[in-house]
Motif scaffolding. Structure first.
Motif, PDB file in Angstrom:
ATOM      1  N   THR A  23      -9.720  -4.812  -7.518  1.00  0.00           N
ATOM      2  CA  THR A  23      -8.190  -4.659  -6.636  1.00  0.00           C
ATOM      3  C   THR A  23      -7.188  -3.742  -7.681  1.00  0.00           C
ATOM      4  OG1 THR A  23      -8.401  -7.153  -5.557  1.00  0.00           O
ATOM      5  CG2 THR A  23      -6.281  -5.981  -6.016  1.00  0.00           C
ATOM      6  N   PRO A  24      -6.657  -2.689  -7.001  1.00  0.00           N
ATOM      7  CA  PRO A  24      -5.681  -1.894  -7.780  1.00  0.00           C
ATOM      8  C   PRO A  24      -4.481  -3.126  -7.773  1.00  0.00           C
ATOM      9  CG  PRO A  24      -6.232  -0.440  -6.115  1.00  0.00           C
ATOM     10  CD  PRO A  24      -7.181  -2.348  -6.236  1.00  0.00           C
ATOM     11  N   ASN A  25      -3.441  -3.156  -9.040  1.00  0.00           N
ATOM     12  CA  ASN A  25      -2.148  -3.855  -9.246  1.00  0.00           C
ATOM     13  C   ASN A  25      -1.175  -2.909  -8.326  1.00  0.00           C
ATOM     14  OD1 ASN A  25      -0.411  -5.338 -10.454  1.00  0.00           O
ATOM     15  ND2 ASN A  25       0.171  -4.003 -12.535  1.00  0.00           N
ATOM     16  N   GLN A  26      -1.553  -4.092  -7.039  1.00  0.00           N
ATOM     17  CA  GLN A  26      -0.045  -3.361  -5.853  1.00  0.00           C
ATOM     18  C   GLN A  26       1.243  -4.713  -5.878  1.00  0.00           C
ATOM     19  OE1 GLN A  26       0.250  -0.952  -4.178  1.00  0.00           O
ATOM     20  NE2 GLN A  26      -1.576  -0.181  -3.327  1.00  0.00           N
ATOM     21  N   PRO A  27       2.298  -4.442  -5.697  1.00  0.00           N
ATOM     22  CA  PRO A  27       3.211  -5.181  -5.789  1.00  0.00           C
ATOM     23  C   PRO A  27       3.861  -5.730  -4.086  1.00  0.00           C
ATOM     24  CG  PRO A  27       3.889  -2.457  -6.691  1.00  0.00           C
ATOM     25  CD  PRO A  27       2.529  -2.834  -6.373  1.00  0.00           C
ATOM     26  N   ASN A  28       4.329  -6.332  -4.089  1.00  0.00           N
ATOM     27  CA  ASN A  28       4.029  -7.453  -2.914  1.00  0.00           C
ATOM     28  C   ASN A  28       4.763  -6.688  -1.791  1.00  0.00           C
ATOM     29  OD1 ASN A  28       2.321  -8.900  -4.118  1.00  0.00           O
ATOM     30  ND2 ASN A  28       4.391 -10.536  -3.742  1.00  0.00           N
ATOM     31  N   ILE A  29       5.508  -5.690  -2.210  1.00  0.00           N
ATOM     32  CA  ILE A  29       6.568  -4.744  -0.850  1.00  0.00           C
ATOM     33  C   ILE A  29       5.627  -3.611  -0.535  1.00  0.00           C
ATOM     34  CG2 ILE A  29       8.815  -4.828  -0.045  1.00  0.00           C
ATOM     35  CD1 ILE A  29       9.617  -6.734  -0.537  1.00  0.00           C
ATOM     36  N   TYR A  30       5.838  -3.095   0.332  1.00  0.00           N
ATOM     37  CA  TYR A  30       5.763  -1.393   0.347  1.00  0.00           C
ATOM     38  C   TYR A  30       6.026  -0.612   1.632  1.00  0.00           C
ATOM     39  CZ  TYR A  30       1.674  -2.520   3.445  1.00  0.00           C
ATOM     40  OH  TYR A  30       0.866  -3.368   4.379  1.00  0.00           O
ATOM     41  N   GLY A 138      -0.832   3.322  -9.711  1.00  0.00           N
ATOM     42  CA  GLY A 138      -0.853   2.452  -9.414  1.00  0.00           C
ATOM     43  C   GLY A 138       0.171   1.544  -8.195  1.00  0.00           C
ATOM     44  N   ARG A 139       0.747   2.573  -7.734  1.00  0.00           N
ATOM     45  CA  ARG A 139       2.708   2.114  -7.038  1.00  0.00           C
ATOM     46  C   ARG A 139       2.462   2.449  -5.762  1.00  0.00           C
ATOM     47  NH1 ARG A 139       5.577  -0.780  -8.338  1.00  0.00           N
ATOM     48  NH2 ARG A 139       6.884  -1.516  -9.861  1.00  0.00           N
ATOM     49  N   GLY A 140       1.102   3.350  -5.272  1.00  0.00           N
ATOM     50  CA  GLY A 140       1.119   4.110  -3.749  1.00  0.00           C
ATOM     51  C   GLY A 140      -0.042   4.048  -2.907  1.00  0.00           C
ATOM     52  N   SER A 141      -0.694   4.845  -1.868  1.00  0.00           N
ATOM     53  CA  SER A 141      -1.499   5.326  -1.541  1.00  0.00           C
ATOM     54  C   SER A 141      -1.443   6.484  -0.112  1.00  0.00           C
ATOM     55  CB  SER A 141      -2.180   4.119  -1.170  1.00  0.00           C
ATOM     56  OG  SER A 141      -1.812   3.807   0.558  1.00  0.00           O
TER      57      SER A 141
END
Length: 167
Positions: A23-30, A138-141
């Protein structure tokens, strides 16, 4: 409508039961923004003398919150642009146009192939669909997906490209 609730429940159950390896290290809010090619079903296809413009560019904005590493809730808004129908008769023609838009609320379940690629399914009101994700930094897709919407009495298919940024 019952189909939407069934698909939404299925997505939640699948999301909770998924094993997430890498699992990528994703923060909770996007936050996300997407562009789509929307194609509405043509209710006049069997009627002679009626020309329908049932294709439009659509856009949407979403906000999501990851509840688990592979399950999120999303809310947003989509605008499908304008669809029109023209009826031609020996006495002239008449055109009717309609602009469609809708709020979105749903769940998104996803699984990761590795730290760069994943697949997802989502369902909610008034839509369901799925697609693939490419994760970067690590912060987007960048997501490519197919969705089916039911807005008012119109059924709309949409192929989307969506950019998400996590915070």
């Amino acid at each position: 409508m019952k189909k939407s609730y069934l698909l939404c429940s299925l997505a939640v159950l699948c999301g909770i039961g998924m094993v997430h390896a890498g699992t990528p290290n994703q923060p909770n809010i996007y936050l996300g923004f997407g562009l789509s090619e929307a194609l509405a079903d043509n209710p006049y296809e069997d009627q002679p003398g009626v020309e329908v413009d049932n294709q439009a560019a659509a856009y949407r904005g979403i906000i999501g919150y990851s509840l688990l590493p592979n399950l999120a809730i999303e809310a947003g808004y989509i605008s499908f642009g304008e669809f029109s129908a023209t009826m031609k008769t020996p006495f002239g023609s008449a055109t009717e146009s309609v602009s469609l838009s809708s709020p979105l609320v749903g769940v998104k379940a996803y699984a990761y192939k590795n730290r760069e690629w994943g697949v997802f399914g989502k369902a909610g009101l008034p839509y369901y669909g799925g697609g693939v994700s490419w994760y970067y930094g690590g912060r987007g897709s960048l997501n490519m997906s197919f969705e089916r919407y039911q807005v008012n009495e119109a059924a709309i298919n949409s192929v989307s490209l969506e950019l998400l940024a996590a915070f």
